[in-house]
Write a protein that holds these residues in place. Sequence first.
Motif, PDB file in Angstrom:
ATOM      1  N   MET A 199       0.842  -1.196   0.000  1.00 34.37           N
ATOM      2  CA  MET A 199       0.000   0.000   0.000  1.00 34.37           C
ATOM      3  C   MET A 199       0.877   1.246   0.000  1.00 34.37           C
ATOM      4  SD  MET A 199      -1.595   2.711   1.619  1.00 34.37           S
ATOM      5  CE  MET A 199      -1.457   2.519   3.400  1.00 34.37           C
ATOM      6  N   ARG A 200       0.554   2.184  -0.859  1.00 37.17           N
ATOM      7  CA  ARG A 200       1.306   3.426  -0.914  1.00 37.17           C
ATOM      8  C   ARG A 200       0.337   4.575  -1.141  1.00 37.17           C
ATOM      9  NH1 ARG A 200       1.683   1.108  -5.987  1.00 37.17           N
ATOM     10  NH2 ARG A 200       1.392   2.512  -7.771  1.00 37.17           N
ATOM     11  N   MET A 201       0.794   5.782  -0.885  1.00 39.23           N
ATOM     12  CA  MET A 201       0.002   6.982  -1.127  1.00 39.23           C
ATOM     13  C   MET A 201       0.625   7.744  -2.284  1.00 39.23           C
ATOM     14  SD  MET A 201      -0.604   8.164   2.836  1.00 39.23           S
ATOM     15  CE  MET A 201      -1.330   9.729   2.347  1.00 39.23           C
ATOM     16  N   SER A 238     -20.016   2.895  -1.588  1.00 37.06           N
ATOM     17  CA  SER A 238     -18.624   2.753  -2.009  1.00 37.06           C
ATOM     18  C   SER A 238     -17.959   4.116  -2.082  1.00 37.06           C
ATOM     19  CB  SER A 238     -18.530   2.077  -3.379  1.00 37.06           C
ATOM     20  OG  SER A 238     -17.178   1.978  -3.791  1.00 37.06           O
ATOM     21  N   ALA A 239     -16.721   4.168  -1.627  1.00 39.17           N
ATOM     22  CA  ALA A 239     -15.870   5.320  -1.899  1.00 39.17           C
ATOM     23  C   ALA A 239     -15.443   5.250  -3.359  1.00 39.17           C
ATOM     24  CB  ALA A 239     -14.643   5.287  -0.985  1.00 39.17           C
ATOM     25  N   PRO A 240     -14.956   6.355  -3.926  1.00 33.36           N
ATOM     26  CA  PRO A 240     -14.445   6.310  -5.308  1.00 33.36           C
ATOM     27  C   PRO A 240     -13.248   5.358  -5.387  1.00 33.36           C
ATOM     28  CG  PRO A 240     -14.819   8.579  -4.610  1.00 33.36           C
ATOM     29  CD  PRO A 240     -14.937   7.730  -3.385  1.00 33.36           C
ATOM     30  N   VAL A 241     -13.324   4.397  -6.275  1.00 30.75           N
ATOM     31  CA  VAL A 241     -12.260   3.393  -6.382  1.00 30.75           C
ATOM     32  C   VAL A 241     -12.129   2.949  -7.831  1.00 30.75           C
ATOM     33  CG1 VAL A 241     -13.868   1.524  -5.820  1.00 30.75           C
ATOM     34  CG2 VAL A 241     -11.429   1.160  -5.507  1.00 30.75           C
ATOM     35  N   THR A 242     -10.919   2.634  -8.250  1.00 37.53           N
ATOM     36  CA  THR A 242     -10.676   2.046  -9.560  1.00 37.53           C
ATOM     37  C   THR A 242      -9.798   0.826  -9.377  1.00 37.53           C
ATOM     38  OG1 THR A 242     -10.725   4.265 -10.557  1.00 37.53           O
ATOM     39  CG2 THR A 242      -9.918   2.461 -11.922  1.00 37.53           C
ATOM     40  N   ILE A 243     -10.196  -0.283 -10.009  1.00 35.57           N
ATOM     41  CA  ILE A 243      -9.466  -1.545  -9.884  1.00 35.57           C
ATOM     42  C   ILE A 243      -8.935  -1.900 -11.269  1.00 35.57           C
ATOM     43  CG2 ILE A 243      -9.640  -3.967  -9.209  1.00 35.57           C
ATOM     44  CD1 ILE A 243     -12.240  -2.945  -7.619  1.00 35.57           C
ATOM     45  N   PHE A 244      -7.625  -1.925 -11.387  1.00 36.50           N
ATOM     46  CA  PHE A 244      -6.964  -2.132 -12.668  1.00 36.50           C
ATOM     47  C   PHE A 244      -6.629  -3.606 -12.851  1.00 36.50           C
ATOM     48  CE2 PHE A 244      -6.189   2.169 -11.198  1.00 36.50           C
ATOM     49  CZ  PHE A 244      -6.537   2.934 -12.314  1.00 36.50           C
ATOM     50  N   GLY A 245      -7.648  -4.387 -13.208  1.00 31.93           N
ATOM     51  CA  GLY A 245      -7.453  -5.813 -13.360  1.00 31.93           C
ATOM     52  C   GLY A 245      -6.894  -6.413 -12.078  1.00 31.93           C
ATOM     53  N   PRO A 246      -5.941  -7.352 -12.178  1.00 32.34           N
ATOM     54  CA  PRO A 246      -5.343  -7.934 -10.972  1.00 32.34           C
ATOM     55  C   PRO A 246      -4.112  -7.158 -10.503  1.00 32.34           C
ATOM     56  CG  PRO A 246      -4.570  -9.108 -12.898  1.00 32.34           C
ATOM     57  CD  PRO A 246      -5.510  -8.049 -13.418  1.00 32.34           C
ATOM     58  N   GLN A 251      -3.519  -3.664  -9.573  1.00 33.50           N
ATOM     59  CA  GLN A 251      -3.577  -2.764  -8.428  1.00 33.50           C
ATOM     60  C   GLN A 251      -4.954  -2.114  -8.375  1.00 33.50           C
ATOM     61  OE1 GLN A 251      -0.532   0.254  -9.002  1.00 33.50           O
ATOM     62  NE2 GLN A 251      -1.879   1.530 -10.186  1.00 33.50           N
ATOM     63  N   ALA A 252      -5.232  -1.444  -7.263  1.00 33.48           N
ATOM     64  CA  ALA A 252      -6.476  -0.709  -7.084  1.00 33.48           C
ATOM     65  C   ALA A 252      -6.154   0.602  -6.390  1.00 33.48           C
ATOM     66  CB  ALA A 252      -7.476  -1.519  -6.260  1.00 33.48           C
ATOM     67  N   GLY A 297      -9.273  12.435  -2.278  1.00 36.38           N
ATOM     68  CA  GLY A 297      -9.230  13.885  -2.466  1.00 36.38           C
ATOM     69  C   GLY A 297      -7.860  14.361  -2.894  1.00 36.38           C
ATOM     70  N   ARG A 298      -6.967  14.565  -1.955  1.00 35.12           N
ATOM     71  CA  ARG A 298      -5.633  15.067  -2.283  1.00 35.12           C
ATOM     72  C   ARG A 298      -4.666  13.970  -2.692  1.00 35.12           C
ATOM     73  NH1 ARG A 298      -3.478  18.834   2.384  1.00 35.12           N
ATOM     74  NH2 ARG A 298      -1.773  18.966   0.875  1.00 35.12           N
ATOM     75  N   PHE A 299      -5.043  12.727  -2.443  1.00 38.66           N
ATOM     76  CA  PHE A 299      -4.155  11.637  -2.819  1.00 38.66           C
ATOM     77  C   PHE A 299      -4.952  10.361  -3.036  1.00 38.66           C
ATOM     78  CE2 PHE A 299      -4.230  12.060   1.803  1.00 38.66           C
ATOM     79  CZ  PHE A 299      -4.586  10.788   2.217  1.00 38.66           C
ATOM     80  N   TYR A 300      -4.269   9.383  -3.634  1.00 38.18           N
ATOM     81  CA  TYR A 300      -4.816   8.049  -3.817  1.00 38.18           C
ATOM     82  C   TYR A 300      -4.163   7.105  -2.811  1.00 38.18           C
ATOM     83  CZ  TYR A 300      -6.025   9.817  -8.489  1.00 38.18           C
ATOM     84  OH  TYR A 300      -6.505  10.548  -9.535  1.00 38.18           O
ATOM     85  N   LEU A 301      -4.955   6.192  -2.280  1.00 37.01           N
ATOM     86  CA  LEU A 301      -4.405   5.033  -1.581  1.00 37.01           C
ATOM     87  C   LEU A 301      -4.313   3.924  -2.621  1.00 37.01           C
ATOM     88  CD1 LEU A 301      -6.448   5.031   1.758  1.00 37.01           C
ATOM     89  CD2 LEU A 301      -4.096   5.812   1.418  1.00 37.01           C
ATOM     90  N   VAL A 302      -3.107   3.467  -2.895  1.00 35.50           N
ATOM     91  CA  VAL A 302      -2.879   2.500  -3.966  1.00 35.50           C
ATOM     92  C   VAL A 302      -2.506   1.157  -3.350  1.00 35.50           C
ATOM     93  CG1 VAL A 302      -1.623   2.003  -6.089  1.00 35.50           C
ATOM     94  CG2 VAL A 302      -2.078   4.384  -5.438  1.00 35.50           C
ATOM     95  N   PHE A 303      -3.274   0.131  -3.696  1.00 37.86           N
ATOM     96  CA  PHE A 303      -3.061  -1.219  -3.163  1.00 37.86           C
ATOM     97  C   PHE A 303      -2.577  -2.121  -4.299  1.00 37.86           C
ATOM     98  CE2 PHE A 303      -6.364   0.870  -0.718  1.00 37.86           C
ATOM     99  CZ  PHE A 303      -5.985   0.629   0.586  1.00 37.86           C
ATOM    100  N   SER A 304      -1.504  -2.857  -4.045  1.00 38.12           N
ATOM    101  CA  SER A 304      -0.954  -3.716  -5.089  1.00 38.12           C
ATOM    102  C   SER A 304      -0.770  -5.161  -4.645  1.00 38.12           C
ATOM    103  CB  SER A 304       0.393  -3.162  -5.577  1.00 38.12           C
ATOM    104  OG  SER A 304       1.281  -2.961  -4.497  1.00 38.12           O
ATOM    105  N   GLU A 305      -1.070  -5.458  -3.385  1.00 44.37           N
ATOM    106  CA  GLU A 305      -0.977  -6.840  -2.914  1.00 44.37           C
ATOM    107  C   GLU A 305      -2.202  -7.607  -3.418  1.00 44.37           C
ATOM    108  OE1 GLU A 305      -2.511  -8.865  -0.309  1.00 44.37           O
ATOM    109  OE2 GLU A 305      -0.973 -10.394  -0.706  1.00 44.37           O
ATOM    110  N   ARG A 306      -1.988  -8.809  -3.914  1.00 42.18           N
ATOM    111  CA  ARG A 306      -3.030  -9.563  -4.604  1.00 42.18           C
ATOM    112  C   ARG A 306      -4.298  -9.706  -3.772  1.00 42.18           C
ATOM    113  NH1 ARG A 306      -4.855 -14.743  -5.024  1.00 42.18           N
ATOM    114  NH2 ARG A 306      -5.555 -15.436  -7.091  1.00 42.18           N
TER     115      ARG A 306
END
Length: 281
Positions: free
Chosen positions: A88-90, A221-229, A231-232, A237-246
């Motif tokens: 997880m990263r911001m 739901s909060a605003p979210v985008t899931i890019f296939g398998p 990351q999501a 608002g000012r940043f994205y929480l980016v998840f990349s663990e499967r």
Amino acid sequence: MDKRERSRLFRDRLAAAMQSAGMTKSGLARATGADRSTVSLALSAEDGRLPNAQFAAECAGALAVSSDWLLGLSDRHERGADMLQAAMRMEEAARAPSDERIFRWHEEARGYKIRHVPATLPDMLKSEAVLRFEYGDFVGRTSDQAIADMRDRLQYLRAPDTDYEIAMPVDTLEGFAAGEGYWRGLAAEERAAQLRRLAELADELYPSLRLHLFDRKKVYSAPVTIFGPLQASVYVGRFYLVFSERRQVLELTRHFDGLVREADVEAKNAPRFIEAMSVAD
């Protein structure tokens, strides 16, 4: 795994980590405070003996790997803090429809299904009048630049390999049609034109683009985008929480699929539903 097998795995993983780090036996001995003979024995002993916890921990720290991985307790070689950072990263979010970061993530996921819950209306499907009203000239790019960028983004949806699914609350469209809240001040004719555009594009691009409408009183739901398998990203608002663990990506995918199952208006019926709203407006 028996003791002898775990001992062998420790030797193999220690040797691999040393090779990856470019570290010699002498170097590891200095880094861990152990004798060189202790390191040599750890790399060669075949009697099933395991190193003590202190030595294993020192080796893991010196080689920037997980001690659990060295001992065969995990298949992830990263240390706990590194695993969390990788999972997880911001990332800073530009308040503009032409966010290059988002478009890059789309390109990286080309060929996979993309699932999207927008913050308002889907940016790729907005009219020029709505873009000007919503973003103005205060987002670091002029409205004309943003509009030109979004025309390019729409071409992404028209590509033959696109598989794009959008779920959004019905009340977002109802509030837009009525010019309430966020949309107060946008002329009625512009709102009606946007609804017609949304209906036309949802019809034109179906089934490669599927727009579902859910009831926010039943599901949220909060605003979210899931890019296939891959990351999501969750938009805050000012940043994205980016998840990349499967596992994290899978859970967010299940969340989105739940929105689709609960949808009051299915994608095949969305164009007619939205067109009726524009007529009523």
